[in-house]
Design an enzyme around this catalytic site. Structure first.
Site, PDB file in Angstrom:
ATOM      1  N   ASP A   1       0.863  -1.171   0.000  1.00 25.64           N
ATOM      2  CA  ASP A   1       0.000   0.000   0.000  1.00 25.64           C
ATOM      3  C   ASP A   1       0.906   1.229   0.000  1.00 25.64           C
ATOM      4  O   ASP A   1       2.092   1.144   0.329  1.00 25.64           O
ATOM      5  CB  ASP A   1      -0.895  -0.037   1.239  1.00 25.64           C
ATOM      6  CG  ASP A   1      -1.605   1.277   1.493  1.00 25.64           C
ATOM      7  OD1 ASP A   1      -2.243   1.793   0.563  1.00 25.64           O
ATOM      8  OD2 ASP A   1      -1.494   1.799   2.620  1.00 25.64           O
TER       9      ASP A   1
ATOM     10  N   ASP B   1      -1.885  -0.699   5.894  1.00 25.32           N
ATOM     11  CA  ASP B   1      -2.224  -0.221   7.238  1.00 25.32           C
ATOM     12  C   ASP B   1      -3.668   0.221   7.380  1.00 25.32           C
ATOM     13  O   ASP B   1      -4.166   0.366   8.489  1.00 25.32           O
ATOM     14  CB  ASP B   1      -1.312   0.944   7.635  1.00 25.32           C
ATOM     15  CG  ASP B   1      -1.635   2.216   6.876  1.00 25.32           C
ATOM     16  OD1 ASP B   1      -1.603   3.300   7.473  1.00 25.32           O
ATOM     17  OD2 ASP B   1      -1.915   2.129   5.663  1.00 25.32           O
TER      18      ASP B   1
ATOM     19  N   ASP C   1      -7.197  -1.656   3.085  1.00 18.99           N
ATOM     20  CA  ASP C   1      -6.224  -2.693   2.742  1.00 18.99           C
ATOM     21  C   ASP C   1      -6.610  -4.068   3.289  1.00 18.99           C
ATOM     22  O   ASP C   1      -6.048  -5.082   2.871  1.00 18.99           O
ATOM     23  CB  ASP C   1      -4.837  -2.334   3.303  1.00 18.99           C
ATOM     24  CG  ASP C   1      -4.315  -1.020   2.771  1.00 18.99           C
ATOM     25  OD1 ASP C   1      -4.491  -0.761   1.575  1.00 18.99           O
ATOM     26  OD2 ASP C   1      -3.743  -0.245   3.559  1.00 18.99           O
TER      27      ASP C   1
END
Length: 655
Positions: free
Chosen positions: A341, A539, A543
Site C-alpha cells: 500500500d 495499514d 487494505d
C-alpha cells in the site's frame, strides 16, 4: 484548505478511521476454560508425582486432565470419523490413552494439554476476526437524516434508506450511504475506502462513500446504493470470504496427517493382531502394539516442525514483528512477490510542504511567501494548513497576527495579514479556468497537491505539498527485490501521478493506482494467477480485504486500523519497513531447519519401528529413543531463538 464559514469548528481528524471492535476475551471462550482447567490439573498431578504423593491422587488428577482437555478434541474426532475422515486430534487422544494404559500417564497428559491449548488459541483468533468484521460494519452510522421533498428532516435507520433518498450530512458526521452530492460542499476523509492521506474536497456531482468522515461543511447526498451494496459492506464481505479461504492453509505436517494417521492406526492393529494369531500372549501383544504406537506417533514430527517456527516467531517479536502463528511463519518464507500500500505504509501518512514557488512582487522569496501563507492558515484545522504552518515554524519564521479569518469548505481560507487580504486554497476554487500559473500544472504533474496564495486578489505564489516516503522505503524495496527475485508492486487508491512520483522515489516500476478495496483484491488475485505467492503490506481498513486474500498479509502497527491489525497475519509493531525482508529471510531459515528436523525425526521413527517389528524393542528403550529424538529436534529448532539468527536473517535479506 477547508474550514467553517466564519470561525473554525474543531473536528477530530480520523485519518485512518480505526474501528473499535468488541474484543472477545480469551477466557470468554469455553475452549480456553477447558484448556486452562486441563493445564491446572496436569500441573497438580505433576506436583503430586514429584512430591511423592499417593498414586491414587496422581492418577485421579491426570485422568481429570485427560477428561477436561481431551473430551472436546475427542468428540470432534469422533464426528470426523462418522464422516469417514480420521482427525489427528482423535489420534492424539488415543495415543494419550494408550500411553496411560502402559504407564506413561505424564506423557499422555502433556499431549492433551498441548492440543487443548492449541484449540483455544485457534478459537480466539477466529473470534477476534469476527469481532473486527463486525466493527467495520459499525463505521457506517446506524441512522441518517433523510430530507423530504418539502425540506422536512426525519432521522431514520440507515438500513431503511432507498435509492434516490436525499440525506443531510452535518459537519463532523459520518456519511450514512454511498451516494452523490446534490448540494453543499465540504472535505471528506475517505481513507477508510480509498487510502488517500488527505481529505478530499467534495462539491455537487461528486461521489461519497458510507462510513467516511465529513469535514467542516454541510452536504446533501442522494443515495445511490442500498445498504448491502455499500463499499464498506463489500469490504466486510471480502474480508470474511478471504479469511475463510485462507483458514484452509495448514502446516506441512497437518497436510499429510490423514494419510499418516490412517497408516499408523492400521499398522498398530496389525502389530497387535498378527502376534496374537501366532499364539503370543495378549499382554505381550498389547505391549508391543502400544510400544509401536508410541515410537510411531507423530509427536516427534510435530515437535520437529513447531519449535523452529515458534522460536522464529519469538525472535521476530523481539525485533518488532508480531507473527501470529506457526502457519504464518511457514508461509512468509514462501513469498515470491510483495505488494505495498502507499499511504501510511511506504509513506509517513501526513502531508509535508515540499516546494515553495514565489511568482512575483514583494513576496518573491520563499520565506516571505511562506510567512504570508502560514499566517493566514494559522487558525485552520485542515491537514494541509497544519503542514504549511509546521514548515514556517521549522524555518523559524515569526508569524504576524491575522485578522478577519474565515474559511469556506472545499475552497480555502482568507484573512488580513499586515493589512493585505490573503487567500490560500485550491487553484480550481480561487482562480478562473485557464488562468492557473504554470507552477500549478508542474506540481500536479509531479504528483504534488498544489495550493495557490493570493494577496489582494493577485496570485503571488504556489505551494506544493506531498506525503513523503519513509526513510527506509527505498532500501526495503531493493532488499525485497533481491530476496524474492521480483520487484514489489504498489497498490493504492491514490491518483496515478501521486503514485508514480512515490514509486520513482522508492524504486517500484509496477504501479496500480486508483484502486478501491475490491480492486486491490483483484490485483492480488491476478498476481497469484501468474504463479506468485503474494505478501501484501498495508495499514488502512481499505487494505484489509487484500491482506486477507493474499498468501500472507502484514500490517503496519503504528497507524493500522483495528480491522487491519486483526486481519493481518503479521504486524510490524514499530513501523520499521526493514524488518519485512528480515522476517521473510528468518522464515526461510526456519523452513530449512524444519526440513532437517523432519529428516532426523523420520530416521529415529523408522529405526525404532523396524526394531519393534523385527525384534523385541524394550518399552523403556522405545520411550527413550522417541523422547531422545524429540529433544534433539527441539534443541535444533530452538537455535533460532538466538539474536545471531536475526542478524543472519538481516544479512541474508541484504544480499
Amino acid at each position: 484548505m477547508a474550514s467553517p464559514t466564519t470561525t473554525p469548528t474543531p473536528v477530530a481528524p480520523v485519518r485512518r478511521a480505526a474501528v473499535p471492535p468488541r474484543r472477545t476475551r480469551l477466557f470468554a471462550l469455553p475452549e480456553a476454560r477447558w484448556a486452562a482447567a486441563a493445564l491446572a490439573l496436569f500441573l497438580a498431578g505433576l506436583a503430586a508425582h514429584l512430591l511423592g504423593g499417593p498414586s491414587w491422587l496422581r492418577w485421579a488428577l491426570y485422568l481429570a486432565c485427560y477428561a477436561t482437555g481431551g473430551w472436546e478434541p475427542g468428540l470432534a474426532g469422533l464426528k470426523a470419523l462418522r464422516e469417514k475422515t480420521l482427525d489427528v486430534d482423535l489420534l492424539m487422544v488415543v495415543a494419550a490413552i494408550g500411553a496411560a494404559a502402559i504407564g506413561q500417564v505424564v506423557e499422555g497428559g502433556l499431549l492433551i494439554v498441548i492440543f487443548a491449548t492449541s484449540g483455544a488459541l485457534e478459537a480466539l483468533a477466529t473470534a477476534r476476526t469476527e469481532d473486527s468484521v463486525r466493527g467495520l460494519l459499525d463505521l457506517a452510522p446506524d441512522t441518517a437524516t433523510r430530507l423530504d421533498p418539502d425540506g422536512g428532516e426525519h432521522v431514520v435507520p440507515a438500513a431503511d434508506l432507498e435509492v434516490g433518498d436525499v440525506v443531510l450530512v452535518r459537519p463532523g458526521e459520518r456519511i450514512a450511504a454511498d451516494g452523490t452530492v446534490v448540494a453543499g460542499g465540504s472535505e471528506v476523509d475517505q481513507a477508510t475506502v480509498t487510502g488517500e492521506p488527505l481529505p478530499v474536497d467534495k462539491a455537487v456531482g461528486d461521489g461519497v462513500f458510507a462510513g467516511t468522515l465529513n469535514g467542516t461543511g454541510s452536504l446533501r447526498v442522494r443515495v445511490d446504493r442500498r445498504a448491502e451494496d455499500f463499499v464498506v459492506a463489500r469490504i466486510a464481505t471480502l474480508v470474511e470470504e478471504a479469511s475463510r479461504t485462507k483458514a484452509e492453509t495448514q502446516l506441512f505436517v497437518e497436510r499429510v496427517e490423514q494419510r499418516y494417521s490412517i497408516g499408523m492406526v492400521a499398522a498398530t492393529l496389525v502389530v497387535f493382531a498378527v502376534p496374537l494369531l501366532w499364539g503370543e500372549a495378549l499382554s505381550a501383544a498389547l505391549l508391543r502394539a502400544m510400544t509401536f504406537m508410541i515410537v510411531a506417533s507423530p509427536c516427534a514430527v510435530v515437535l520437529a516442525t513447531m519449535p523452529p517456527l515458534l522460536a522464529a516467531i519469538a525472535n521476530a517479536g523481539r525485533h518488532g514483528v508480531l507473527v501470529k502463528s506457526a502457519v504464518v511463519m511457514e508461509r512468509l518464507g514462501a513469498t515470491t512477490r510483495v505488494a505495498f500500500d502507499k499511504t501510511g505504509t511506504l509513506t509517513r501518512g501526513a502531508p509535508e510542504l515540499v516546494e515553495i514557488r514565489p511568482l512575483a512582487g514583494a513576496w518573491s522569496t520563499e520565506d516571505r511567501l511562506l510567512r504570508l501563507a502560514a499566517a493566514a492558515e494559522l487558525q485552520s484545522e485542515h491537514p494541509l494548513a497544519a503542514a504549511v504552518v509546521r514548515a514556517a515554524r521549522d524555518r523559524g519564521l515569526e508569524l504576524p497576527v491575522a485578522a478577519g479569518f474565515s474559511a469556506e469548505p472545499g475552497r480555502g481560507v482568507s484573512a488580513r495579514v499586515d493589512g493585505h487580504l490573503v487567500r490560500v486554497g485550491s487553484p480550481a476554487a480561487l482562480l478562473p479556468p485557464g488562468e492557473h500559473p504554470a507552477a500549478v500544472e508542474a506540481l500536479h504533474r509531479n504528483g504534488h497537491t498544489a495550493v495557490v496564495v493570493l494577496c489582494d486578489g493577485n496570485p503571488v505564489g504556489v505551494l506544493g505539498l506531498a506525503d513523503q516516503p519513509r526513510a527506509e522505503a527505498a532500501a526495503t524495496v531493493t532488499a525485497l527485490t533481491g530476496l524474492t527475485g521480483a520487484a514489489p508492486v504498489l497498490l493504492t487508491g491514490d491518483h496515478r501521478a501521486t503514485a508514480d512520483r512515490l514509486a520513482g522515489q522508492v524504486g517500484i516500476t509496477d504501479v496500480r493506482a486508483g484502486l478501491l478495496p475490491d480492486g486491490k483484491v483483484a490485483a492480488v488475485r491476478e498476481l497469484e494467477a501468474d504463479g506468485h505467492r503474494v505478501t501484501v503490506v498495508g495499514d488502512g481498513i481499505n487494505d484489509a480485504p487484500a491482506l486477507a486474500a493474499a498468501h500472507t498479509g502484514i500490517a503496519m502497527g503504528g497507524a493500522g486500523a483495528d480491522l487491519t491489525l486483526q486481519t493481518a497475519d503479521a504486524v510490524v509493531v514499530r513501523d520499521d519497513l526493514t524488518t519485512i525482508p528480515a522476517v521473510i529471510a528468518l522464515s526461510r531459515r526456519a523452513r530449512r531447519v524444519v526440513v532437517a528436523n523432519l529428516v532426523i525425526a523420520g530416521a529415529f521413527i523408522a529405526g525404532l519401528v523396524v526394531w519393534d517389528l523385527v525384534g523385541t524393542l524394550p518399552l523403556p528403550l522405545g520411550v527413550a529413543g522417541h523422547e531422545g529424538s524429540t529433544v534433539i529436534v527441539g534443541l535444533n529448532g530452538l537455535r533460532l531463538l538466538r539474536a545471531a539468527a536475526w542478524r543472519r536473517a538481516v544479512r541474508e535479506s541484504r544480499v
